[in-house]
Enzyme design. Sequence first.
Site, PDB file in Angstrom:
ATOM      1  N   HIS A 244      18.029   9.231   3.037  1.00  0.00           N
ATOM      2  CA  HIS A 244      18.506   8.396   1.917  1.00  0.00           C
ATOM      3  C   HIS A 244      17.440   7.381   1.473  1.00  0.00           C
ATOM      4  O   HIS A 244      16.863   7.520   0.415  1.00  0.00           O
ATOM      5  CB  HIS A 244      19.834   7.687   2.214  1.00  0.00           C
TER       6      HIS A 244
ATOM      7  N   ASP B 241      23.351  17.281   2.687  1.00  0.00           N
ATOM      8  CA  ASP B 241      24.124  16.202   3.302  1.00  0.00           C
ATOM      9  C   ASP B 241      25.610  16.512   3.405  1.00  0.00           C
ATOM     10  O   ASP B 241      26.037  17.201   4.317  1.00  0.00           O
ATOM     11  CB  ASP B 241      23.862  14.893   2.539  1.00  0.00           C
TER      12      ASP B 241
HETATM   13 ZN   LIG Z   1      24.077  12.057   6.649  1.00  0.00          ZN
END
Ligand SMILES: [Zn+2]
Length: 423
Positions: free
Chosen positions: A245, A296
């Site tokens: 991220h 993800d």
């Molecule tokens: Zn994750």
Amino acid sequence: MAIEGERIAAVTEGTDPPPGATRLAGVTIPGLANGHSHAFHRALRGRTHRGRGDFWSWRELMYRVAGALDPDRYLELATAAYAEMALAGITAVGEFHYLHHDPAGRPYADPNRMGEALAEAAARAGVRLTLIDTCYLRAGLDGRPLAGVQVRFGDGDAEAWAERAGALRDRPGLRVGAGVHSVRAVDPAAMATVAAWAADRDAPLHLHLSEQRAENEACLAATGRTPAALAESAGVLGPRTTAVHATHLAEADVARLGATRTTVCFCPTTERDLADGVGPARALADAGSPLCLGSDSNAVVDLFEEARAVELDERLATEQRGHHRPADLLTAATGSGMAALGWTAGRLAPGQLADLVTVGLDSVRLAGTRPADAVDHLVFAATAADVTSVVAGGRQIVEDGHHLLVGDVPAALHRAIAALDEP
Ligand SMILES: [Zn+2]
């Protein structure tokens, strides 16, 4: 191209195919690397997107599925999820795995039973797995203990995590890596233990980093440092490390990640679904961080979509075009992702693992592609549905858009997800 065993032996351009060669119609690129996956989140697709709320309210729904899994259900769900990835051209997946123990938090008879279920699932789907065995010790920076579903995640302390994870061994198709769940879930001393474990084994090390502003604020309040600074002080950053991220970074954090050559894994379809924000991809690449991509939450499994989203999200955020070259976005989806997962793959060159993804050019999306613009077409217009053939480690696992090992992948997904709705 000549393949010997699981690797590319030779690449020759402009020659007639020798007898016995397989001709792949379309554009063939290296296998796609999914740098960050939580396989079980596949069961949340379509069930968590409506209405308001944020990451934290989404997490409550995610915990419900986490609570319903046992090793058999996990094997079935992950096999189907990885087969969906194979159909999308993904030949290696990094599974960020922290669902270690039974619902009461007790280890299974084999303490790695859940991790082994994931390894078996990947083998059944024909893709390589980097099992990022993740340390998860506490519920927050204030040191609150794990509660509810979270007790399944915890090993008690970092030494116990290291002992359990240390029993997992690399084998063909499986690479064992280490994960620090986040600075919320792992204190600095424990982070250092995990980092040392990974360094001893020359293993990939991944961590969630600054996905949420709330994490930054809590980290600053508790330690006086940003998550990236805290991770660096614990020895977590470096060229074997991937920060997942990295959405909300201070300028000094960008410099920190770049200077240490830490890879950053962007997961744009998840980050937009959870209203996380848009991370500084261009600045990170300029600072020296390789970029890779992950599906993800698996609400979308399409690395072409992840790749173009890095550029397109940055366009929306800056009102300017042209931040990333299409070829660099394709490298993020292939070579950089493979490196982050610990595989010598991602390029069509001798010595690399023979991972070949063929994209047909006869769909409505790609008809009209000129060879000179093929990479731009793939990055900005292709979808997972355009993948026709997939070879992973020299073995064909997808042919004409059909999975050769799992067969009916939609039926497998349906079965696995329906089973979670049963008591
Ligand atoms: Zn994750």
